[in-house]
Design a protein around this motif. Sequence first.
Motif, short mmCIF file in Angstrom:
data_model
loop_
_atom_site.label_atom_id
_atom_site.label_comp_id
_atom_site.label_asym_id
_atom_site.label_seq_id
_atom_site.Cartn_x
_atom_site.Cartn_y
_atom_site.Cartn_z
N SER A 1 0.35 -6.11 -13.21
CA SER A 1 -0.65 -5.45 -12.36
C SER A 1 -1.82 -6.38 -12.06
O SER A 1 -2.36 -6.40 -10.94
N ALA B 1 5.22 11.64 -5.21
CA ALA B 1 5.93 10.44 -5.61
C ALA B 1 7.41 10.61 -5.33
O ALA B 1 7.93 11.73 -5.30
N LEU C 1 0.83 -1.21 0.00
CA LEU C 1 0.00 0.00 0.00
C LEU C 1 0.86 1.25 0.00
O LEU C 1 0.57 2.23 -0.72
N ILE D 1 2.16 1.85 -3.42
CA ILE D 1 1.13 2.40 -4.31
C ILE D 1 0.98 3.89 -4.09
O ILE D 1 0.87 4.68 -5.05
N VAL D 2 0.99 4.31 -2.81
CA VAL D 2 0.78 5.73 -2.48
C VAL D 2 1.89 6.60 -3.04
O VAL D 2 1.64 7.68 -3.59
N HIS E 1 2.07 6.04 -10.32
CA HIS E 1 0.76 5.93 -10.95
C HIS E 1 -0.37 6.55 -10.13
O HIS E 1 -1.52 6.51 -10.56
N THR E 2 -0.07 7.09 -8.94
CA THR E 2 -1.13 7.59 -8.07
C THR E 2 -1.48 9.03 -8.35
O THR E 2 -2.57 9.48 -8.01
N GLY F 1 -0.21 11.53 -6.83
CA GLY F 1 0.09 12.34 -5.66
C GLY F 1 1.58 12.59 -5.56
O GLY F 1 2.28 12.70 -6.56
N ASP G 1 -0.47 -0.32 -11.25
CA ASP G 1 -1.16 0.77 -11.95
C ASP G 1 -2.64 0.76 -11.54
O ASP G 1 -3.41 -0.12 -11.96
N LEU G 2 -3.03 1.74 -10.72
CA LEU G 2 -4.42 1.80 -10.24
C LEU G 2 -5.40 2.06 -11.38
O LEU G 2 -6.54 1.59 -11.34
N HIS G 3 -4.97 2.82 -12.37
CA HIS G 3 -5.85 3.07 -13.51
C HIS G 3 -6.17 1.77 -14.24
O HIS G 3 -7.32 1.55 -14.67
#
Length: 671
Positions: A355, A47, A34, A37-38, A42-43, A45, A282-284
Motif C-alpha cells: 500500500s 464491493a 481509482l 479502490i472504489v 477496503h472502502t 461501500g 488500503d485507504l485506512h
Amino acid sequence: MGIAADIIILVVVALLGALIAQRLRQPLVLGYILAGIVVGPHTGGFAITDTHEIELLAEIGVALLLFALGLEFSLAELKPVRKVALIGTPIQILLTMALGFGIGRHFNLPINQALWLGALISLSSTMVVLKTLMSQGVMGTLSSRVMIGMLIVQDLAVVPLMIILPQLSDPQAGLPLLGIAVVKSAVFLFLMFYLGTRILPKLLGVVAGWNSRELFILTITAIGLGIGYATYLFGLSFAFGAFIAGMVLSESDFGHQALSDIIPLRDIFGLLFFASVGMLLDLHFIVAHWQEILLLGFVVSVGKGTIFAALARLFGYANIVPLSVGLGLFQVGEFSFVLARVGLESGAFGNDLYSMVLATSVISMATTPFLSSLAAPLYRLRKRLFRHEPLQTANLPDPDFHDHVLIGGGGQVGQHVAYILQQLGVPFVLVEMDHTRMRECKEASLPVIYGDLSQDVVLHAARVADAKLLLLTIPSVVIAGEIVRKAQLLNKDMHIVVKAKSEEQMKALYENGVYMVVLAEMEAGLEVARQTLMHLEFSATVIQEYTDAVRRKLYAPIYKDHSDAQLITRLDKVKDLIEISWLELLEDSPLVGKSIAEAAIRNRTGVSIVGVIRNNVFAPNPKADYCFAGDDMIAVIGNPQEREAFKLLAMAAVEEQDQIGVGGRIGLLQE
C-alpha cells in the motif's frame, strides 16, 4: 451472475474513473486504480463479490502487457541514445535500488523487503512520460529521446527482476533455485529463438493467407498466452513467456499487424489488472501513515530524479537535457505494480509495504506533468544565476560570423544542403542533437553545433539573430513550430524554410510566418508522376502545365512574394520543353553516310545535334562535316515538334522500304 456481474461493475466504474482522469489530464491508469479502490474490499461501500477471480483474470492482463511490450521492442529506437540507454539505465536501476534499500532500512524493514522496495521504485512510468511529452509538444527533442530510450530498457528489466527477486527471499535456498531458473530461461530462450523464429512466422503466414481477421487475432492471442502458459509449466514466469513470444513475433513480417490487433485486448485486460491493483490499496492504512507516504514520495522523487540527471550529464548530455530527464523520469511506474504483485503473491512482503509503494506511485505519477513542465523555467533561472554552460561545437567560423544559413538538422537532407553551400562558398552552420550525426558532420569538416535548436541557448550560440536564412529539416512539425516562434522573436527579418509532411502542416506553418514550406513527399510524387507521363508519351507542355499548377497552388506565398522564384520556375519550364533526346540510327536510315551539313538537319527539322555515341565513344558537339553511320546514338536538342520531325527524317527511307514498320525498331530514349 457471479464473476460476470463483478466484471460489469468493474468496467463501468473504470469508465467513470477514466473519464475523471482524462478530464484532469492524467493517465487513464490512475482512473482504473481509482475504480479498483472504489469497488475494493477496503472502502466500506459496494464491493465486488470475488476479488480473487478478478486477480486471476488480471494475470492475463500482465501477460498481454508484456506480450505487447515484446512486439513493440525495437533496437532501432535505442540506436541514437544507445549508450545512455543500454549502459546508463542498468546503472540507474542499481543506484535506485540502493537508494530504496537505504530508505527501507531507515524504516526498519527487513533486508529482503528493503531490497524489494528498491526494485519497486527503480522503474518509471512509460505511459505517463509518453502522454506528458506528447501533451507538451516536445516529442522528438533530444531530452525525449533519452527518456524514451531509458524507459524501453527499464521495461525490459522487469522480466529479469520478476525472475530473480522472488528467489532472494531465502538466499540459501533461493540461490540454487535462481541458478536453475537461469538455466531454464537459457533453454527456453534458445528454443524460442531457434524454433520460434522458424515456426511462428510460417504459422502466421498461413493464417494471414486465409484473410480472416478474426482468426488472425485468435492466433496472435493463442500464441502470446499459450507460450506464456508453457513457460509457467516449465517452471518460469507466465508473463516472461508472453514477453519472449512478443519479441519473436516482432521480428516477423506480421509484427505490426499483431501489435495493432492485440492492443484492444491488452487494454481491456490491462484495465482489470490496474483495477485489481487498486483493490489491494488500503485507504485506512494511507490515512494512518500519510506522513510516511509523503516523506517516501519526496525522498524517492528527489533521489531518483537526481540519479537520472547525473547519469544524463555523465554520458555527455548537457544544457537542459539532464534537468528534463530528471524531472521527467522521477516517478514510480506502472510496471512496478506488476513487480509488486509478484512480490505480494510470493510472500516477500505484506499489504502494508504494498500500500505504501502503491500510494507513492500514484502520487508521483499524478505530479509528473506539472513537475516536468518546470524544466524550461528552471533552466532559464539557472542560466541567469550561473555562468553559461559551453556548447559542444566543431569547425565554426570566426566568433563574429553573420549573414549565414542556419540549418536545423544534420541528417541526410541537412548534410546534402551543407555540401552544396560549402561548394558555393556560402557561410552556414548546422545544428544537430543526435551525437552520432554531429560526429559525422564534424568529421566531414562541416561547421556544427551539438544541441537542441528549440532551446534558447542553442539559438544564441548559432547566432540566429545574425542569420540570413533558417532551414529546418527536422521531422517533427511541432518542434519546428516552436523553433520558428523563438527564431522570429530574435530575427524577424530572417527567411525560414521548413520541411513538412502535409498540406495542413504547411498551412499552419505559413500562418506562423514561415517564408516557405517544402512538401518533400509531394515533390517526390510530382517527379514520379512526371516520369510516368513522359513514358506514356504525353507532351512536355501538358506535363509542365500540370506540375506548375500544383506548385502554384501549394507554394502560393513564395510565388507571390519573390520574383526570383518565378524566374527559376520559368527556366525550369524551358529546360523541360527544350529537352535532349537520343535516337538510334539503323543501317538503312537515309542519314547513314551523310554529314550533318549534307543532311541539312537544322534547316529541315529545327533540332541541333549536340552529341553522338559510336562504338561506346561519345563525341560532343560534332562538326558540320561529321558523317553518320549505322548504330550511331544521336543526341538532339529541340522542342517536342522539332524532335519528332527529326525522328521522321531519320526513319523516312526505312518506312518506304518496309511498310510493316521496320522503323519501329528505332528507339527514342528521353533523358
